[in-house]
Design a protein around this motif. Sequence first.
Motif: not given
Length: 629
Positions: A152-162
């Motif tokens: 899945e694509e994740y926004p290139p912010i803190n979300w990558v850790w999820f």
Amino acid sequence: MLLPPLDYQLSPCTGLTRGHWCAYADHLLRSAHHFGTPDHANIHLPGANSRYGPRSDSLEAFARTFLLASFRIAGDPATTGWIADWYAAGLDAGTNPANPDRWPTPGELGQAKVEAASLAVGLALTRDVLWDKLPQRVQEQLIAWFETVIGEEYPPINWVWFQIVVETFLASVGGRSSDEDIDAGLAIHDSLYRGGGWFADGPERAYDHYVGWAFQVYPQLWALMAPNDPRVIARKALDGDRLADYLDDAAYLVGANGAPLIQGRSLIYRFAAAAPFWVGELSGHTRLAPGMARRAASGMLDYFARHGSITEDGLLSIGWHREFPGMKQAYSGAGSPYWAAKGMLGLALPADHRVWTAVEAPLPVEVADTQRLITAPGWQVDGTAADGVVRIRNHATDHAVPGALVSDSPLYARFGYSTHTFPDLNPESRDNAVVFVSPDGALTHRTGFEYLGSFAEGGVQVGASRFTAHWIEPDPDAGPDHGSGVTGTATPGPSVTVVSATRGAVELRLVRVAGSSVAPLRIGGWPVDSASSVVSSVLPVPGFGLSLDTSGTFVRSGAHPMGSELAIPWVGTSGTAHDGDYAAVVVLAGDGGASADTGVTFVAGEDGGRFVFPDGASVALARLARFDA
């Protein structure tokens, strides 16, 4: 809620012990459970829905309270069986494909990607108590639900850790995972590092509490989840040093009243700001004394508890003190405030851990006046022991990129933030501002400014920025509020250079205006509640620059996050501002602090003169003029 007696021998600053933390946690959990569905899969809390709707919000409430539950279970497995049983039933029902009230998967709903991380971390921390005891059918359901994050694509912010922590958990329990996803997320994480322990939450100058409760917390939780992963081993020193560096700064950003710095988005997460202090102890990557770490965390919990953040129903509301719907952002629902659970991470540490047994140690601002330059966000920190107030003056954070012509984000783009004042949430404001006023009363913005640098000399800290003041006609289709300023049609005004020379409660704010001044100038001070004892004042500096010949107090009536009426003092020009230099003294002082008429004097001399602060510290005009180049 029944709390243990306060213990001022162990905790001389707050009186709070681990027993108090457990009592608050259990009260929050039991209260939230009252709103759970019979199968425990969803928690439908009363209040506003996010833009993603009730199915998302009820999952969010489950996942975030589960994260809190996992800390309680991990730190005290013997007495928390009731918590484990409650959530075990919900984990089954929420991932059962035959359940019409099942959770949306991360592959179906973006917000579920966030909540999946809380579930994965919680299951990893309680693996022997909870995961290992789940029936194989439920384990398979959870694995299938988690696996929808892969690719899945994740926004290139803190979300990558999820994505990183979910796929790491999957790998640990025999599920599918993608090394490519994890490696890509780690690369994005590193690309956002700006030095000194600080990360930007994306390509913009977005510095806020996400640095602590996301960028610093998740690498350490990830390391606990997969201690033998070669990537974890290779990064241990790097991530540990970054955390320790960040904590060195973070200790200076907590007020003696217990409040964290009131700046940045998602402030409804409240005492989540305590999370990095706990994770420093959890991981061992900290230079802070354990008693100080607990004092910072307990101070935050106590601050919010005393100010009504927990409702009569035992719930966390959307707000800062009490409920304040105006703090709701597009992604905020009734379950969102439970990201505050991160601030209870210390409960995962057993009762005999040093962070719980050490005697509380005072914060830096409780020991002496403090000064600190934090380079990445461009903050100059001034704390005063007399009143316990911590202030920052801000010249490099605006949740935008240089050159952007958008409105100011109230929680990022002001010249100042503190532990004792809440920003005016209107984008157009005199709050800690240098603005021009159009004939119809519209105020200019500074977002997109150029950071000119900072230095400290002779007990005075100095920072500066330059911007094109601009009016914004907001775009009615600007999109959801995620912290940035609103886009629209920009009308440029003058070029403005602002230099802040600070010492304690006092800021000397120098303003140079250049290029077609077309409107009156306003230099605004700190926003305070009209009923507060906190002192906010703005005064001209006699004998220097062009005249600031008018003044007043702007009052915004109606509730705000810390009171019922906001007052902002200002000085300015009675007519159109002219090109040239202006100077004002901007003061914020709490009880026992500086008086309202604290001034800075200008002493002329052959070297161009000096500005002298009330205690005799001074700075040469020539040193401040270095930013004119």
